[in-house]
Design a protein around this motif. Structure first.
Motif, PDB file in Angstrom:
ATOM      1  N   LYS A 192     -29.367  13.949 -52.117  1.00 51.39           N
ATOM      2  CA  LYS A 192     -29.900  14.143 -53.461  1.00 51.39           C
ATOM      3  C   LYS A 192     -29.457  15.468 -54.054  1.00 51.39           C
ATOM      4  N   ALA A 193     -29.312  15.453 -55.343  1.00 52.32           N
ATOM      5  CA  ALA A 193     -29.119  16.664 -56.131  1.00 52.32           C
ATOM      6  C   ALA A 193     -29.924  16.480 -57.405  1.00 52.32           C
ATOM      7  N   THR A 194     -30.409  17.581 -57.937  1.00 55.29           N
ATOM      8  CA  THR A 194     -31.226  17.536 -59.150  1.00 55.29           C
ATOM      9  C   THR A 194     -30.631  18.463 -60.199  1.00 55.29           C
ATOM     10  N   ALA A 195     -30.539  17.962 -61.416  1.00 55.65           N
ATOM     11  CA  ALA A 195     -30.101  18.776 -62.550  1.00 55.65           C
ATOM     12  C   ALA A 195     -31.262  18.875 -63.533  1.00 55.65           C
ATOM     13  N   VAL A 196     -31.499  20.081 -64.004  1.00 53.74           N
ATOM     14  CA  VAL A 196     -32.523  20.330 -65.028  1.00 53.74           C
ATOM     15  C   VAL A 196     -31.802  20.966 -66.203  1.00 53.74           C
ATOM     16  N   SER A 243     -29.742  20.052 -49.606  1.00 53.32           N
ATOM     17  CA  SER A 243     -29.448  20.983 -48.514  1.00 53.32           C
ATOM     18  C   SER A 243     -29.741  22.430 -48.886  1.00 53.32           C
ATOM     19  N   THR A 244     -29.978  22.688 -50.145  1.00 54.05           N
ATOM     20  CA  THR A 244     -30.203  23.997 -50.767  1.00 54.05           C
ATOM     21  C   THR A 244     -28.961  24.884 -50.784  1.00 54.05           C
ATOM     22  N   VAL A 245     -27.799  24.313 -50.491  1.00 53.98           N
ATOM     23  CA  VAL A 245     -26.570  25.108 -50.622  1.00 53.98           C
ATOM     24  C   VAL A 245     -26.375  25.497 -52.087  1.00 53.98           C
TER      25      VAL A 245
END
Length: 140
Positions: A5-9, A25-27
């Motif tokens: 997953k990745a999140t864009a705001v 992964s918080t990279v």
């Protein structure tokens, strides 16, 4: 099934607004992106750069697996993906990979065949609905 997953705001208008991207992964964690990082030279990242990183990383790993299956181990695979965005069309039109590879004992013919197979079978290559091209160079 493996899910990542990745999140864009995004906040504000397309041109003046700003956004952040974070990955599971918080990279990437609240990594800034904006109109300027996408269409000019602002500080931060952009979707095309992230797709290019994914394509380069996926291809290099897939090529490593294919080389291993053929009995070779690369000393180094240096893959740079360039994703082309046509602002007039609002479309990603191409992803091109430049590869420099150091692989002991492989012939140019074997290298070309294995690199082409990896290009075609790389999961990110299969995901992209754009022209995918490769320039593969065996270096010593």
């Amino acid at each position: 099934m493996i899910n990542r997953k990745a999140t864009a705001v995004w906040k504000g208008t397309g041109k003046e607004g700003t956004g952040t991207i974070s990955t599971q992964s918080t990279v990437l964690e609240n990594t800034q992106y904006s109109f300027n990082t996408r269409f000019a030279e602002g500080k931060g990242t952009n979707p095309e750069e992230l797709v290019a990183a994914a394509h380069a990383g996926c291809f290099a790993m897939k090529l490593s697996f294919e080389l291993n299956a053929a009995g070779f181990t690369a000393d180094e695979l240096n893959a740079t993906a360039t994703v082309s965005l046509d602002p007039a069309k609002g479309q990603v039109t191409k992803s091109h990979i430049d590869l420099k590879a150091q692989i002991p004992g492989i012939s140019q013919e074997q290298f070309a065949e294995i690199a082409a197979k990896a290009e075609k079978e790389c999961p990110i290559s299969q995901l992209l609905n754009a022209e995918i091209s490769l320039n593969a160079e065996l270096v010593s």
